[in-house]
Enzyme design. Structure first.
Site, PDB file in Angstrom:
ATOM      1  CB  SER A 181      -0.951  -0.002   1.188  1.00  0.00           C
ATOM      2  OG  SER A 181      -0.240  -0.212   2.386  1.00  0.00           O
ATOM      3  CG  HIS A 209      -4.093  -1.244  -1.565  1.00  0.00           C
ATOM      4  ND1 HIS A 209      -4.600   0.028  -1.698  1.00  0.00           N
ATOM      5  CD2 HIS A 209      -3.793  -1.399  -0.256  1.00  0.00           C
ATOM      6  CE1 HIS A 209      -4.590   0.628  -0.515  1.00  0.00           C
ATOM      7  NE2 HIS A 209      -4.108  -0.211   0.382  1.00  0.00           N
ATOM      8  CE  LYS A 240      -7.229  -0.794   1.843  1.00  0.00           C
ATOM      9  NZ  LYS A 240      -7.241   0.332   2.766  1.00  0.00           N
TER      10      LYS A 240
END
Ligand SMILES: Cc1ncc(COP(=O)(O)O)c(C=O)c1O
Length: 393
Positions: A181, A209, A240
């Site tokens: 990240s 991610h 996310k």
């Protein structure tokens, strides 16, 4: 002196060391532009990769679920908190990920810290990437398993650690972030999966991610590397690219069955709210239907990286939309972020020690599908002006 005066001393120490992080409150929804302190600023800080945090269909799905099912799940899953929406969501995620089954959690942090202690215990060993997310580190600590940390992206070192330490554990687990990240680089998952087979070690990837970013229609890192069936556990977050709240673990149906009996966040914390579960279901449906937001995300990130590099900035080793601007010096990094915010109307947070190693400070930029090309160029121009004022470019 009171028995609580240590607290103000600790806070002061953080301030003195420049490590106290002030927290700004947003007065708007997430998006390309947000309102903070009454001011509209370009948002390059959020993980809302595809814009689903504020997507009309996703919001409607959440509102409809709230109307039908209320705002809270009411209990822990095993007592009275499991709703048919949770089951539909788990089926959906398992299918989307091409995995046997899935269990949802209230967040990605809880998915990691709740699952790892089920997979390994004090007689076992974990091989953990050195830059793994804090929630993996917590999960490994909670498991009481022995731990061998291998160097970042270094499969030769992982092999060496496996040769030296595999025998110290009855069961073994290799655990890695898929996309890192703070750097945006990608774990060498094909080699890791092979090492898992060779050394009889389970392989666990945190795809926080990678979802919505990598693979066919955003299925994530396992799909990106065509490794379906070769990675034992895929963990992910709904907070996310998926735009909402919650986390999950996907694996075999036996694994999910066991987690339902043992994972502490499942057994001792109330379930995901119906509105969040419905929002996540809708986001995944949107991802399945249309991958144009993913293409736009990659287009924006390519423009951002190219233009920053042309202007003389170092954007590190990122292979994904996460764009670190490697400013290195901590004080200059904080100053650049302040100038961007106060003079240029750009929200771009400084990332300094201890989040990253000393001397590797950076401003981490998160482009998204909802940024326009003009937004990206607005940011590049602002970086050029502020960077040159600080003698960085
Ligand atoms: C790699 C990684 N794993 C796990 C998490 C935790 O996810 P959540 O925000 O859903 O708790 C994050 C989020 O910061 C992350 O970046």
């Amino acid at each position: 002196m009171t028995k609580l005066s240590w607290i103000s001393e600790e806070i002061q120490a953080l301030k003195d060391a420049g490590r106290y992080v002030p927290i700004r409150a947003l007065q708007s929804s997430q998006g390309a532009w947000v309102t903070i302190e009454g001011k509209k600023v370009l948002n390059l800080c959020s993980n809302n990769y595809l814009g689903y945090a504020n997507h009309p269909e996703v919001k409607k799905a959440a509102v409809d679920a709230i109307e039908r099912l209320g705002v809270g799940a009411g209990a822990v899953r095993s007592i009275a908190g499991t709703n048919e929406l949770h089951l539909r969501l788990e089926e959906k995620v398992a299918k989307f990920k091409h995995m046997g089954a899935c269990l949802t959690f209230q967040g990605g942090l809880l998915a990691n810290s709740g699952t790892l202690p089920v997979l390994v215990g004090k007689d076992d060993i974990v091989f953990s990437e050195e830059l793994n997310h804090a929630s993996i580190i917590d999960g490994v600590r909670l498991s009481s398993a022995k731990r061998a940390v291998y160097k970042h992206l270094d499969t030769a070192d992982l092999r060496e650690q496996l040769v030296q330490h595999r025998k110290e554990g009855k069961r073994a687990l290799i655990v890695t972030d898929g996309v890192f990240s703070m750097d945006g680089d990608i774990a060498p998952l094909p080699e890791i999966a092979e090492l898992g087979t060779e050394f009889d070690a389970m392989v666990y990837v945190d795809d926080a991610h990678g979802e919505g970013v990598l693979g066919d229609h955003g299925r994530g890192i396992v799909d990106h590397f065509h490794l379906t069936g070769k990675v034992d556990v895929e963990m992910g977050t709904f907070s996310k690219a998926i735009g909402s709240m919650g986390g999950f673990v996907a694996g075999t149906s036996e694994l999910v069955d066991l987690l339902k009996q043992r994972a502490r966040p499942f057994l001792f914390s109330s379930a995901l709210n119906p509105g969040d579960a419905a929002a996540v279901l809708k986001s995944i449906e949107l991802m399945e239907k249309d991958d144009s937001p993913i293409k736009k995300l990659w287009e924006n990130s390519a423009t951002l990286k190219d233009e920053l590099r042309k202007a003389g900035f170092d954007t590190g080793n990122s292979k994904t939309p996460i764009t670190p601007v490697m400013t290195k010096d901590e004080k200059k990094t904080v100053e650049l972020s302040r100038m961007l915010y106060e003079q240029e109307k750009i929200l771009a947070s400084p990332i300094v020690y201890p989040t990253v190693a000393q001397g590797t400070a950076r401003i981490r930029l998160m482009p998204s599908a909802v940024h326009s090309r003009d937004d990206i160029m607005f940011a590049v121009d602002a970086f050029k002006r502020s960077g040159s004022r600080l003698g960085m470019v």
